[in-house]
Design an enzyme around this catalytic site. Structure first.
Site, PDB file in Angstrom:
ATOM      1  N   HIS A 267       6.866  -2.117   5.948  1.00 14.67           N
ATOM      2  CA  HIS A 267       5.604  -1.469   5.609  1.00 14.67           C
ATOM      3  C   HIS A 267       4.466  -2.490   5.725  1.00 14.67           C
ATOM      4  O   HIS A 267       4.569  -3.612   5.228  1.00 14.67           O
ATOM      5  CB  HIS A 267       5.666  -0.930   4.169  1.00 14.67           C
ATOM      6  CG  HIS A 267       4.345  -0.523   3.607  1.00 14.67           C
ATOM      7  ND1 HIS A 267       3.724  -1.225   2.587  1.00 14.67           N
ATOM      8  CD2 HIS A 267       3.504   0.494   3.927  1.00 14.67           C
ATOM      9  CE1 HIS A 267       2.584  -0.643   2.289  1.00 14.67           C
ATOM     10  NE2 HIS A 267       2.414   0.401   3.084  1.00 14.67           N
TER      11      HIS A 267
ATOM     12  N   HIS B  45      -5.233  -5.007   5.881  1.00 19.00           N
ATOM     13  CA  HIS B  45      -4.799  -4.389   4.622  1.00 19.00           C
ATOM     14  C   HIS B  45      -5.575  -5.076   3.507  1.00 19.00           C
ATOM     15  O   HIS B  45      -5.206  -6.159   3.063  1.00 19.00           O
ATOM     16  CB  HIS B  45      -3.288  -4.548   4.398  1.00 19.00           C
ATOM     17  CG  HIS B  45      -2.782  -3.790   3.205  1.00 19.00           C
ATOM     18  ND1 HIS B  45      -1.920  -4.337   2.280  1.00 19.00           N
ATOM     19  CD2 HIS B  45      -3.020  -2.525   2.780  1.00 19.00           C
ATOM     20  CE1 HIS B  45      -1.651  -3.437   1.339  1.00 19.00           C
ATOM     21  NE2 HIS B  45      -2.308  -2.335   1.623  1.00 19.00           N
TER      22      HIS B  45
END
Length: 323
Positions: A37, A116
């Protein structure tokens, strides 16, 4: 594979090559495949001049702008989801990579990055080159690359990215029309399945549609497991799909755990999460899982636990086959 060797004991850097022949003709969407992920967060830009990404709440962007020394350490602690480079993750056995692509808002070049919380220092082109180099030395391994969550890309940048993908992988790219079993992929020399979350993918034979990702949006293992058990009752999607056992912290959780990090949260919950994972089964039946993605994939036997689920697909008697 030796009859006495369990799948969990396979060499993870080339576990697909060592699977028993009974599994060679099973579609990859019915195998258990370990995934990463937010795979490229090991190289987030620690330079304070780098902005937080534009998906972050307005309040966080304002706080970061005026209180950067105070806010930025929290961003880093909760934004990093993987600690190892992409080749190390592949060596660990990861075969699905969640790749989130961005163009920096003030960048005048066409360079693309991952993001992110903040942007990476490593470009997309560099990572594609690293994956290609790894595949060249592991000719019987297959990777699924999911390009999604595009941020700041216009049509021109999308086309440049697609061109870069094709240049990096060339004849290794598996077309959408192909039967996706290990035996067939090996015979055709295909090693890369590219999922592309954009309308441009529909007209491209070598770009697969977006792969569904089950995201529970929970910060506690028990709640995440409960959510996935509920979804399983309604049946798995057709084709590839991902079950993300990545936990999601909210602002309340972060503020109430000021000395902790995402890794602290993950490592404390992995025992419960992996106990649940080991109870799962791959396959085409209702309740079956396919790709299982997590954070900090080198921790707590995550990858071997997922690979070992494929033992449940083996027949009692091994079939005779040739390589």
């Amino acid at each position: 594979m030796s009859a006495k060797l369990t799948l969990k004991e396979l060499p993870m850097e080339d576990w697909m090559a060592h699977l028993p022949c009974t599994l060679w003709d099973i579609p990859l969407c019915n195998l258990a495949i370990p995934g990463s992920h937010n795979a490229i967060t090991y190289c987030l830009d620690m330079n304070d001049r780098s902005p937080v990404d534009l998906t972050q709440p307005d309040m966080l962007q304002k706080l970061d702008r005026y209180m950067k020394p105070l806010i930025r350490p929290f961003v880093y602690k909760w934004a990093v989801t993987q600690e190892h480079g992409i080749q190390q993750q592949l060596d660990c056995g990861v075969r699905y990579c969640d790749l989130r692509i961005a163009h920096r808002p003030t960048d005048t070049s066409t360079d693309l990055y991952f993001y992110h919380g903040v942007y990476t220092t490593v470009t997309v082109e560099t990572v594609l080159t690293e994956i290609r180099a790894w595949l060249d030395t592991h000719p019987r391994e297959v990777v699924i690359l999911s390009f999604s969550h595009f941020l700041g890309l216009n049509h021109e940048l999308h086309m440049l990215l697609i061109t870069a993908i094709r240049a990096a992988f060339a004849t290794k790219l598996c077309p959408k029309t192909e039967s996706v079993t290990l035996r067939n992929l090996w015979a055709m020399g295909y090693q890369v399945i590219v999922s592309y979350e954009h309308k441009l993918a529909s007209g491209q034979n070598d770009l697969w549609a977006h792969i569904p990702y089950w995201w529970a949006n929970k910060c506690k293992a028990e709640a995440l497991i409960q959510e996935f058990e509920h979804r399983k009752q309604h049946g798995r999607p057709g084709g590839f799909f991902v079950t993300g056992i990545n936990l999601t912290e909210d602002l309340k959780y972060i503020c109430s755990h000021p000395t902790e990090s995402l890794k602290d949260l993950v490592t404390s919950t992995y025992p419960a999460l992996l106990a649940w994972v080991r109870e799962q089964s791959p396959g085409s039946k209702v309740g079956s899982l396919n790709i299982i993605a997590g954070d900090f994939i080198s921790e707590s036997q995550f990858v071997p636990s997922v690979v070992a689920l494929n033992e449940k697909l083996l027949n009692d008697k091994m079939l005779n086959c040739s390589s």
